[in-house]
Scaffold this motif. Structure first.
Motif, PDB file in Angstrom:
ATOM      1  N   UNK A  87      24.823 -38.197-119.193  1.00  0.00           N
ATOM      2  CA  UNK A  87      24.858 -39.535-118.585  1.00  0.00           C
ATOM      3  C   UNK A  87      24.337 -39.509-117.152  1.00  0.00           C
ATOM      4  N   UNK A  88      23.847 -40.664-116.691  1.00  0.00           N
ATOM      5  CA  UNK A  88      23.404 -40.887-115.317  1.00  0.00           C
ATOM      6  C   UNK A  88      22.219 -39.996-114.916  1.00  0.00           C
ATOM      7  N   UNK A  89      21.472 -39.506-115.887  1.00  0.00           N
ATOM      8  CA  UNK A  89      20.266 -38.741-115.579  1.00  0.00           C
ATOM      9  C   UNK A  89      19.114 -39.694-115.283  1.00  0.00           C
ATOM     10  N   UNK A  90      18.137 -39.220-114.518  1.00  0.00           N
ATOM     11  CA  UNK A  90      16.953 -40.009-114.204  1.00  0.00           C
ATOM     12  C   UNK A  90      15.888 -39.736-115.263  1.00  0.00           C
ATOM     13  N   UNK A  91      15.323 -40.799-115.836  1.00  0.00           N
ATOM     14  CA  UNK A  91      14.174 -40.695-116.731  1.00  0.00           C
ATOM     15  C   UNK A  91      12.998 -41.361-116.022  1.00  0.00           C
ATOM     16  N   UNK A  92      11.996 -40.579-115.701  1.00  0.00           N
ATOM     17  CA  UNK A  92      10.839 -41.096-114.957  1.00  0.00           C
ATOM     18  C   UNK A  92       9.670 -41.324-115.903  1.00  0.00           C
ATOM     19  N   UNK A  93       9.249 -42.589-115.991  1.00  0.00           N
ATOM     20  CA  UNK A  93       8.072 -42.974-116.770  1.00  0.00           C
ATOM     21  C   UNK A  93       6.916 -43.213-115.798  1.00  0.00           C
ATOM     22  N   UNK A  94       5.820 -42.530-116.024  1.00  0.00           N
ATOM     23  CA  UNK A  94       4.636 -42.702-115.190  1.00  0.00           C
ATOM     24  C   UNK A  94       3.473 -43.127-116.078  1.00  0.00           C
ATOM     25  N   UNK A 131      19.330 -34.156-110.357  1.00  0.00           N
ATOM     26  CA  UNK A 131      19.454 -33.296-109.168  1.00  0.00           C
ATOM     27  C   UNK A 131      20.923 -33.023-108.864  1.00  0.00           C
ATOM     28  N   UNK A 132      21.239 -31.836-108.362  1.00  0.00           N
ATOM     29  CA  UNK A 132      20.304 -30.754-107.984  1.00  0.00           C
ATOM     30  C   UNK A 132      20.265 -29.609-108.987  1.00  0.00           C
ATOM     31  N   UNK A 133      20.679 -29.870-110.247  1.00  0.00           N
ATOM     32  CA  UNK A 133      20.875 -28.729-111.143  1.00  0.00           C
ATOM     33  C   UNK A 133      20.036 -28.730-112.414  1.00  0.00           C
ATOM     34  N   UNK A 134      19.640 -29.899-112.947  1.00  0.00           N
ATOM     35  CA  UNK A 134      19.014 -29.951-114.268  1.00  0.00           C
ATOM     36  C   UNK A 134      17.645 -30.630-114.213  1.00  0.00           C
ATOM     37  N   UNK A 135      16.703 -30.129-115.022  1.00  0.00           N
ATOM     38  CA  UNK A 135      15.395 -30.747-115.153  1.00  0.00           C
ATOM     39  C   UNK A 135      14.779 -30.324-116.482  1.00  0.00           C
ATOM     40  N   UNK A 190      17.070 -28.413-107.937  1.00  0.00           N
ATOM     41  CA  UNK A 190      16.166 -29.488-108.343  1.00  0.00           C
ATOM     42  C   UNK A 190      16.173 -30.543-107.248  1.00  0.00           C
ATOM     43  N   UNK A 191      14.958 -30.913-106.749  1.00  0.00           N
ATOM     44  CA  UNK A 191      14.904 -31.898-105.667  1.00  0.00           C
ATOM     45  C   UNK A 191      14.996 -33.319-106.217  1.00  0.00           C
ATOM     46  N   UNK A 192      14.873 -34.305-105.317  1.00  0.00           N
ATOM     47  CA  UNK A 192      15.068 -35.704-105.688  1.00  0.00           C
ATOM     48  C   UNK A 192      13.997 -36.213-106.647  1.00  0.00           C
ATOM     49  N   UNK A 193      12.871 -35.523-106.737  1.00  0.00           N
ATOM     50  CA  UNK A 193      11.814 -35.913-107.673  1.00  0.00           C
ATOM     51  C   UNK A 193      11.836 -35.096-108.952  1.00  0.00           C
TER      52      UNK A 193
END
Length: 286
Positions: A87-94, A131-135, A190-193
């Motif tokens: 939960x609350x993970x960031x999914x980035x669509x480009x 961030x700061x642990x998973x990607x 893991x950074x903010x991006x």
């Protein structure tokens, strides 16, 4: 008859006087005739300097074609981590349009699900991170036709904590020879991006417990430099597999190291040949 002759004589005298007046003096010459040219002068040209010309200001502003932000497509999926749904993970669509990138960030819900609705079709690059642990290890790149619905699940992995790596010089040490062991200590996060990075750790105490090597340093514990590296010196004792464990930091965290074994010292052979019929001598040393 005498009258006609007289008129002829008079005409001849007038002609002689006229020619005498036109003749040039004995010590002078007639002026040269005036020379006229039948060609016209070559035209000359010069480049126009436009740098000093001031153009009038035109009212208005530069415009570009805006990227389409809505459409008839959708992307939906589940994001998981080492412990299950994330939960609350960031999914980035480009969305990639030529050299432009149209970015949209979504958050997964309590069930780890995300959904992007009413988006335009096109070429997409998608990844997830927390961030700061998973990607994610691999970014998903695909073409989404306008009007299609895409199911895309994403898996994240840990990229965090302290990491310790080792290398030796020479790469293949021999028995009785020296070997330098370089140990690098860094912190992963893991950074903010969503990009995983390693930050070297300086002034961290490092001690190595090993078998098959003998440490030559006076102080068995070294401190890492600004690049997170400490170098310790050893001597290979015998032909045997070598085990080494780095004990790092004040918390004495142990990290097994991948180090090469000690190899036998190479042998050399010297052959001396004498005259035909005489004996030869061969010497082998290790």
């Amino acid at each position: 008859m005498n009258g006609w002759v007289g008129r002829r004589v008079a005409s001849a005298l007038v002609l002689i006087v006229f020619l005498a007046g036109c003749a040039a003096p004995a010590n002078r010459s007639l002026p040269p005739p005036e020379v006229t040219s039948s060609t016209s002068p070559e035209p000359t040209t010069s480049e126009v300097d436009y740098s000093q010309i001031v153009l009038p200001v035109v009212d208005g502003a530069t415009t570009t074609t805006p990227l389409i932000s809505t459409g008839r497509s959708s992307i939906r999926g589940l994001v998981t981590g080492p412990e299950g749904v994330l939960p609350d993970a960031v999914v980035r669509l480009e969305r990639l349009v030529g050299d432009a990138v149209q970015r949209t960030d979504l958050r997964t819900g309590p069930d780890g699900v995300y959904e992007a609705k009413a988006i335009p079709g096109g070429r997409y690059r998608v990844r997830a991170f927390l961030p700061p642990t998973l990607t994610t290890q691999q970014t998903e790149v695909f073409y989404l036709p306008d009007g299609d619905d895409r199911e895309l699940s994403l898996v994240t992995v840990p990229f965090a904590g302290r990491v310790v790596l080792a290398s030796t010089t020479p790469a293949a040490p021999v028995v009785g020879g020296g070997v330098n062991l370089a140990i690098r200590v860094a912190e992963r996060q893991v950074d903010a991006d969503g990009v995983g990075r390693e930050q070297p750790l300086a002034n961290v105490p490092v001690r190595v417990n090993s078998s098959g090597w003998t440490q030559l340093d006076d102080d068995p514990t070294g401190l890492t430099d600004g690049d997170g590296i400490v170098v310790l010196s050893y001597r290979c004792d015998q032909v045997t597999p070598v085990s080494a464990t780095a004990v790092v930091g004040v918390d004495q965290e142990a990290f097994p190291l991948d180090v090469p074994p000690c190899s036998p010292r190479p042998t050399t052979t010297t052959t001396t040949t004498t005259a035909p019929g005489a004996s030869s001598t061969t010497t082998t040393s290790g």
